[in-house]
Design a protein around this motif. Structure first.
Motif, PDB file in Angstrom:
ATOM      1  N   ARG A 224     -13.188 -50.090 -13.417  1.00 43.62           N
ATOM      2  CA  ARG A 224     -12.379 -51.356 -13.871  1.00 43.62           C
ATOM      3  C   ARG A 224     -12.976 -51.899 -14.986  1.00 43.62           C
ATOM      4  O   ARG A 224     -13.179 -53.067 -14.962  1.00 43.62           O
ATOM      5  CB  ARG A 224     -12.533 -52.298 -12.584  1.00 43.62           C
ATOM      6  CG  ARG A 224     -11.349 -53.378 -12.696  1.00 43.62           C
ATOM      7  CD  ARG A 224     -11.680 -54.440 -11.641  1.00 43.62           C
ATOM      8  NE  ARG A 224     -10.553 -55.370 -11.618  1.00 43.62           N
ATOM      9  CZ  ARG A 224     -10.418 -56.621 -11.338  1.00 43.62           C
ATOM     10  NH1 ARG A 224     -11.679 -57.379 -11.434  1.00 43.62           N
ATOM     11  NH2 ARG A 224      -9.206 -57.296 -11.221  1.00 43.62           N
TER      12      ARG A 224
ATOM     13  N   CYS B  32     -17.690 -60.639  -2.070  1.00 41.93           N
ATOM     14  CA  CYS B  32     -16.541 -59.820  -2.333  1.00 41.93           C
ATOM     15  C   CYS B  32     -16.864 -58.694  -3.124  1.00 41.93           C
ATOM     16  O   CYS B  32     -17.760 -58.633  -3.717  1.00 41.93           O
ATOM     17  CB  CYS B  32     -15.618 -60.985  -3.168  1.00 41.93           C
ATOM     18  SG  CYS B  32     -13.903 -60.328  -3.513  1.00 41.93           S
TER      19      CYS B  32
ATOM     20  N   GLY C 117     -13.819 -56.449  -4.693  1.00 35.70           N
ATOM     21  CA  GLY C 117     -12.742 -55.837  -4.658  1.00 35.70           C
ATOM     22  C   GLY C 117     -12.055 -55.537  -3.334  1.00 35.70           C
ATOM     23  O   GLY C 117     -11.535 -54.227  -3.314  1.00 35.70           O
TER      24      GLY C 117
ATOM     25  N   LYS D  50     -17.428 -67.497  -4.859  1.00 42.30           N
ATOM     26  CA  LYS D  50     -16.838 -66.474  -4.267  1.00 42.30           C
ATOM     27  C   LYS D  50     -17.445 -65.279  -5.589  1.00 42.30           C
ATOM     28  O   LYS D  50     -17.264 -65.447  -6.740  1.00 42.30           O
ATOM     29  CB  LYS D  50     -15.418 -66.343  -4.576  1.00 42.30           C
ATOM     30  CG  LYS D  50     -14.628 -64.574  -4.480  1.00 42.30           C
ATOM     31  CD  LYS D  50     -13.012 -64.971  -4.497  1.00 42.30           C
ATOM     32  CE  LYS D  50     -12.267 -63.556  -4.561  1.00 42.30           C
ATOM     33  NZ  LYS D  50     -11.071 -63.593  -4.549  1.00 42.30           N
TER      34      LYS D  50
ATOM     35  N   TRP E  39     -15.223 -60.577   2.144  1.00 41.81           N
ATOM     36  CA  TRP E  39     -13.892 -60.239   1.908  1.00 41.81           C
ATOM     37  C   TRP E  39     -13.625 -58.958   2.325  1.00 41.81           C
ATOM     38  O   TRP E  39     -13.960 -57.955   1.719  1.00 41.81           O
ATOM     39  CB  TRP E  39     -13.739 -60.262   0.468  1.00 41.81           C
ATOM     40  CG  TRP E  39     -12.296 -60.215  -0.081  1.00 41.81           C
ATOM     41  CD1 TRP E  39     -11.903 -59.333  -1.074  1.00 41.81           C
ATOM     42  CD2 TRP E  39     -10.981 -60.704   0.285  1.00 41.81           C
ATOM     43  NE1 TRP E  39     -10.418 -59.546  -1.113  1.00 41.81           N
ATOM     44  CE2 TRP E  39     -10.102 -60.585  -0.528  1.00 41.81           C
ATOM     45  CE3 TRP E  39     -10.847 -61.945   1.138  1.00 41.81           C
ATOM     46  CZ2 TRP E  39      -8.538 -61.095  -0.417  1.00 41.81           C
ATOM     47  CZ3 TRP E  39      -9.578 -62.597   1.189  1.00 41.81           C
ATOM     48  CH2 TRP E  39      -8.282 -61.894   0.553  1.00 41.81           C
TER      49      TRP E  39
ATOM     50  N   ASP F 108      -8.919 -56.130  -0.184  1.00 43.48           N
ATOM     51  CA  ASP F 108      -7.770 -56.618  -1.470  1.00 43.48           C
ATOM     52  C   ASP F 108      -6.414 -56.443  -0.666  1.00 43.48           C
ATOM     53  O   ASP F 108      -5.616 -57.160  -0.779  1.00 43.48           O
ATOM     54  CB  ASP F 108      -7.977 -56.068  -2.505  1.00 43.48           C
ATOM     55  CG  ASP F 108      -8.760 -56.560  -3.469  1.00 43.48           C
ATOM     56  OD1 ASP F 108      -9.260 -57.824  -3.234  1.00 43.48           O
ATOM     57  OD2 ASP F 108      -8.978 -55.981  -4.457  1.00 43.48           O
TER      58      ASP F 108
ATOM     59  N   ASP G 253     -10.270 -68.624  -9.399  1.00 41.04           N
ATOM     60  CA  ASP G 253     -10.826 -67.245  -9.245  1.00 41.04           C
ATOM     61  C   ASP G 253     -10.966 -66.774 -10.927  1.00 41.04           C
ATOM     62  O   ASP G 253     -11.040 -67.458 -11.709  1.00 41.04           O
ATOM     63  CB  ASP G 253      -9.644 -66.270  -8.639  1.00 41.04           C
ATOM     64  CG  ASP G 253     -10.114 -65.216  -8.003  1.00 41.04           C
ATOM     65  OD1 ASP G 253     -10.310 -63.884  -8.816  1.00 41.04           O
ATOM     66  OD2 ASP G 253     -10.517 -65.310  -6.744  1.00 41.04           O
ATOM     67  N   ASP G 254     -10.965 -65.407 -11.139  1.00 38.13           N
ATOM     68  CA  ASP G 254     -11.504 -64.662 -12.436  1.00 38.13           C
ATOM     69  C   ASP G 254     -10.396 -65.362 -13.395  1.00 38.13           C
ATOM     70  O   ASP G 254      -9.242 -65.632 -13.171  1.00 38.13           O
ATOM     71  CB  ASP G 254     -10.875 -63.273 -12.119  1.00 38.13           C
ATOM     72  CG  ASP G 254     -11.422 -62.505 -13.324  1.00 38.13           C
ATOM     73  OD1 ASP G 254     -12.074 -62.871 -13.933  1.00 38.13           O
ATOM     74  OD2 ASP G 254     -11.390 -61.196 -13.006  1.00 38.13           O
TER      75      ASP G 254
ATOM     76  N   ASP H 238     -18.176 -61.762  -6.674  1.00 38.16           N
ATOM     77  CA  ASP H 238     -17.244 -60.523  -6.864  1.00 38.16           C
ATOM     78  C   ASP H 238     -18.373 -59.302  -7.243  1.00 38.16           C
ATOM     79  O   ASP H 238     -19.544 -59.642  -8.143  1.00 38.16           O
ATOM     80  CB  ASP H 238     -16.077 -60.890  -7.511  1.00 38.16           C
ATOM     81  CG  ASP H 238     -14.828 -59.583  -7.215  1.00 38.16           C
ATOM     82  OD1 ASP H 238     -15.054 -58.692  -6.435  1.00 38.16           O
ATOM     83  OD2 ASP H 238     -13.959 -60.008  -7.547  1.00 38.16           O
TER      84      ASP H 238
ATOM     85  N   TRP I 201     -15.094 -68.521  -8.692  1.00 33.30           N
ATOM     86  CA  TRP I 201     -15.147 -67.103  -8.949  1.00 33.30           C
ATOM     87  C   TRP I 201     -16.353 -66.860  -9.651  1.00 33.30           C
ATOM     88  O   TRP I 201     -16.419 -67.415 -11.120  1.00 33.30           O
ATOM     89  CB  TRP I 201     -14.003 -66.506  -9.031  1.00 33.30           C
ATOM     90  CG  TRP I 201     -14.179 -65.042  -9.129  1.00 33.30           C
ATOM     91  CD1 TRP I 201     -13.529 -64.118  -8.091  1.00 33.30           C
ATOM     92  CD2 TRP I 201     -14.129 -64.142 -10.293  1.00 33.30           C
ATOM     93  NE1 TRP I 201     -13.618 -62.777  -8.479  1.00 33.30           N
ATOM     94  CE2 TRP I 201     -14.266 -62.662  -9.889  1.00 33.30           C
ATOM     95  CE3 TRP I 201     -14.572 -64.331 -11.530  1.00 33.30           C
ATOM     96  CZ2 TRP I 201     -14.218 -61.598 -10.702  1.00 33.30           C
ATOM     97  CZ3 TRP I 201     -14.897 -63.215 -12.379  1.00 33.30           C
ATOM     98  CH2 TRP I 201     -14.703 -62.096 -11.947  1.00 33.30           C
TER      99      TRP I 201
HETATM  100  C1  DGJ Z   1     -11.264 -58.552  -6.969  1.00 33.95           C
HETATM  101  C2  DGJ Z   1     -11.067 -59.548  -5.632  1.00 33.95           C
HETATM  102  O1  DGJ Z   1     -11.009 -58.545  -4.696  1.00 33.95           O
HETATM  103  C3  DGJ Z   1      -9.786 -60.348  -5.850  1.00 33.95           C
HETATM  104  O2  DGJ Z   1      -9.777 -61.256  -4.986  1.00 33.95           O
HETATM  105  C4  DGJ Z   1      -9.993 -61.182  -7.174  1.00 33.95           C
HETATM  106  O3  DGJ Z   1     -11.075 -62.106  -7.022  1.00 33.95           O
HETATM  107  C5  DGJ Z   1     -10.092 -60.053  -8.420  1.00 33.95           C
HETATM  108  N1  DGJ Z   1     -11.536 -59.346  -8.140  1.00 33.95           N
HETATM  109  C6  DGJ Z   1     -10.635 -60.738  -9.737  1.00 33.95           C
HETATM  110  O4  DGJ Z   1     -10.587 -59.977 -10.624  1.00 33.95           O
END
Ligand code: DGJ
Length: 736
Positions: A445, A527, A529, A479, A546, A549, A365-366, A481, A413
């Motif tokens: 954010r 995705c 957030g 993924k 997604w 969260d 991920d991030d 985002d 990600w």
């Molecule tokens: C938002 C996503 O929904 C999370 O699963 C994760 O990937 C974060 N961003 C990472 O910054």
């Protein structure tokens, strides 16, 4: 028509008209154009003045010739002269007096539009898919609109859009440009709409539609569904239930600003006008340029919400979602396990855990990128897609290698449309960022959105993905985002800022097209957030999304339930995390109802917890085909019952799975009554075996007993859900 009036049929009338030389009246013979699917019909009619109206939308009639008689049996209110309220594409500035589908300012500054029938044709793609196009023209201006109706016969789905062009002496400004303009007749209309926020996605609200206009829309630009998605339902006459009532599902296929107006008119008919939002988006159309609207998608059922949702799910798998009938990868994600705090060695351990757990892929991920402003938090580094040398001295490729050595796949990600002001990208290319030149920056954010209207930015975003795959061809998953909305909408690239919201989306789709042209199969998760971004335009490029969260399993039962009306289970990425108070079994059972993933610290699981997960993944591998590709039936609504239940059954009605959860923790709550199953073969016999048992626990159910499909669907089955057994998974098998 008054009952005392003599009845003259239309043939007699036309013969009479010709005899009397009344050719205008002869020309007045209506043309009826039905768009029929297996169960439904949308019927257009061209009248003598060449106005095209919708005379019917509902259950198909066996005798198509009878559609023409429909208008005569309605006697709602006075028929005002030249009434165009049922227009198939209502205009403004001429005869319409309701919300228009289209509003224009002509080259000579005139604001009126009147569209009349020119021609229509039907093109059949195959036995299931047909496209009706209806050409309309303004008698006073060289301005033309073509309405498109793409129908999917077996799925009862229709996609409607329009293309607009002109050859006036100068530019025309499109002030409004809807995709579709539906017209429904019923005694009453009930709207189910959704609202939400981060971690609170898909909250349903049902209300009686009253006179005037109800608008569902967004102006967020991107991550557009954050507060309101474009999906909705309208029940006719009375609120539809899961298995009864007539209901229409609608959705705008557009990932940006959308707008749906539901207008109950003076005759108590419902006008639905849907498309891309015209908010701050007047579009200047050059002569002979074609403006094509996104599509509005709808399905209808007279057998309730369940049937409507299965139709949409079929359509989505067969015609829309990338690899909709294919496979998906189970995974271990490191987001909640590490957040930004990791380095190579730690990830190597997690890769080993991936194997140990028994899932297909590790998803990084991030936090893996950026050097000048390292991505150690969400306030820096976004945009600088080079591996962080401290965390990953040997790059992503060493992680991919490690995954391969461990027999698992590797996914990564990205949030490619965004930038932190604290980044090299922002320093080098401030003009690539969406911001108002004369105003202070506003962050969501801690980040800003890149200007995808700019082809250079499109190239940049494409290159992020392309570079990763060029360097790591074994990369198995992305993924994607998207965590910010658009503030201060302004593109340094565009001359006409009114085109901004549209060009942003066009730019995004161009990038996604390029990615799919080069990498047609790689699975990608949409995705944002949370579920701020899912729609049927984007799902052309993505294999899954997604939903939220919020992975608290109790919350997820509700969230996933509502999404399931519109999107098939194969698209719903459900991850097991540490959110919520439920034990691991409950969390895994809930996540199994879609595309299963984990986002936990495997090394912290107790021996029994790990054993449970490993076994549940094995069960999932047996069941995933029916969950992803089978028929889904909602059995017990968590909003109305103490126990929620949902089941999946294969096409031949032999094998399936039923999930049951306690959603009310008050004293003595549980499955007091049997739960009626659905979609089985009444004549077959079935066993129901409890699976996903926690190590050391026994089932209270007898797996050797057989029941007829008739029994299970009429009387039902009791999964014995109660405190201490708050999550019960039953494998359904035909007894042979
Ligand atoms: C938002 C996503 O929904 C999370 O699963 C994760 O990937 C974060 N961003 C990472 O910054």
């Amino acid at each position: 028509m008054n009952n005392n009036q003599p009845i003259i049929n239309s043939k007699t009338l036309i013969a009479l008209a010709f005899a009397l030389g009344l050719t205008n009246l002869a020309r007045a013979q209506n043309i009826t154009i039905p768009v029929e699917t297996k169960n439904n019909a949308l019927v257009l009619q061209v009248d003598g003045k060449k106005d095209v109206g919708t005379i019917y939308l509902g259950k198909k009639l066996n005798d198509a010739a009878a559609y023409a008689q429909i208008p005569s049996v309605y006697k709602q209110t006075a028929d005002y002269t030249d009434n165009t309220s049922n227009s198939a594409y209502s205009t403004s500035g001429s005869r319409g007096y309701f919300e228009p589908a289209i509003t224009v300012t002509h080259a000579d500054d005139n604001n009126s539009l009147d569209l009349r029938y020119v021609s229509h044709k039907v093109t059949k793609t195959d036995n299931n898919v047909s496209l009706l196009s209806v050409v309309l023209k303004d008698p006073a201006y060289n301005f033309e609109v073509t309405l498109y109706y793409k129908s999917y016969f077996n799925e009862d789905v229709v996609e409607q859009w329009s293309s607009i062009k002109h050859s006036e002496k100068g530019n025309v400004v499109l002030q409004k440009f809807a995709s579709a303009n539906l017209y429904l007749k019923a005694a009453k209309y009930y709207l189910t709409q959704y609202h939400g926020d981060w971690a609170k996605e898909m909250q349903p609200e049902e209300s009686l539609i009253t006179h005037g206009i109800k608008t569902l829309d967004t102006k967020l630009g991107t991550r557009a569904n954050l507060f309101q998605p474009s999906v909705f339902m309208v029940s006719l006459d009375k609120p539809a239930t899961e298995d009864e009532g007539t209901v229409l599902y609608g959705s705008v296929e557009w990932s940006g600003n959308f707008r749906t107006d539901l207008e109950l008119d003076n005759q108590d008919n419902l006008r639905i006008i849907a498309g891309a939002n015209n908010y701050a988006s007047a579009y200047t159309l050059k002569p002979n340029e074609v403006f094509t609207t996104p599509a509005f998608l709808y399905t209808m059922s007279d057998k309730g919400k369940g049937d409507a949702s299965r139709k949409l799910q079929h359509w989505a798998r067969n015609y829309r979602i990338l690899d909709g009938n294919g496979n998906r990868l189970t995974l271990l994600n490191n987001w909640e396990a590490t957040y930004f705090d990791f380095e190579e060695q730690k990830l190597f351990e997690l890769i080993k855990d991936t194997k140990k757990l028994g899932v297909d892929m590790f998803l990084l991920d991030d936090g893996w990128f950026a050097n000048k402003y390292p991505r150690n938090g969400d306030n820096a580094g976004l945009g600088d897609w080079q591996e962080n040398k401290k965390k990953l001295p040997n790059g992503v490729s060493s992680l991919v290698k490690e995954a391969t050595n461990n027999g698992v796949k590797f996914g990564i990600w990205l949030e490619p449309e965004m930038v932190n002001p604290k980044s090299e990208l922002y320093e080098k290319h401030p003009s690539w960022v969406i911001k108002q030149p004369k105003r202070a920056e506003h962050y969501f954010r801690n980040q800003l959105v890149l200007d995808l209207a700019n082809p250079e930015v499109q190239n940049f975003v494409f290159s992020i993905v392309d570079d990763l795959f060029t360097k790591n061809p074994e990369l198995a998953y992305i993924k994607w985002d998207c965590n910010a909305v658009i503030f201060n909408a302004y593109s340094a690239h565009l001359k006409n800022q009114s085109h901004f919201y549209i060009e942003y989306m066009r730019g995004l789709y161009k990038v996604l097209e390029r990615i799919r042209a080069k990498y047609p199969k790689v699975p990608m998760m949409l995705c944002s957030g949370g579920g701020g971004r899912v729609d049927y335009a984007a799902l052309k490029y993505f294999t899954e999304f997604w939903p939220s969260d919020n992975t608290d399993p109790l919350e997820r039962i509700f969230i996933q339930w509502e999404y399931s009306y519109f999107y098939p289970a194969i698209t719903s990425s459900n991850h097991v995390t540490d959110w919520g108070k439920q034990p691991i079994k409950f969390r895994v059972d809930v996540a199994m109802m879609g595309k299963l993933g984990f986002d936990i610290v495997v090394s912290k699981l107790s021996g029994d917890e790990l054993k449970f997960c490993q076994n549940a993944i094995k069960n999932y591998n047996q069941l995933k085909d029916v969950i992803w590709h089978g028929e889904q039936y909602r059995l017990a609504d968590p909003r109305k019952n103490s126990v929620a239940a949902i089941m999946y059954i294969d096409e031949v009605k032999s094998n399936g799975v039923m999930f049951n959860y306690l959603v009310n923790n008050r004293y003595d709550e549980g499955s007091k009554l049997p739960i009626k199953l659905k979609g089985l073969d009444a004549a077959k016999r079935y066993t129901l075996k409890e699976i996903n048992l926690y190590p050391g626990s026994n089932s209270s159910l007898d797996a050797t007993k057989t029941y007829s499909g008739e029994f299970l669907m009429t009387i039902g089955y009791n999964p014995d859900v109660k405190a201490g057994r708050n999550s019960v998974v039953l494998q359904i098998n035909e007894a042979k």
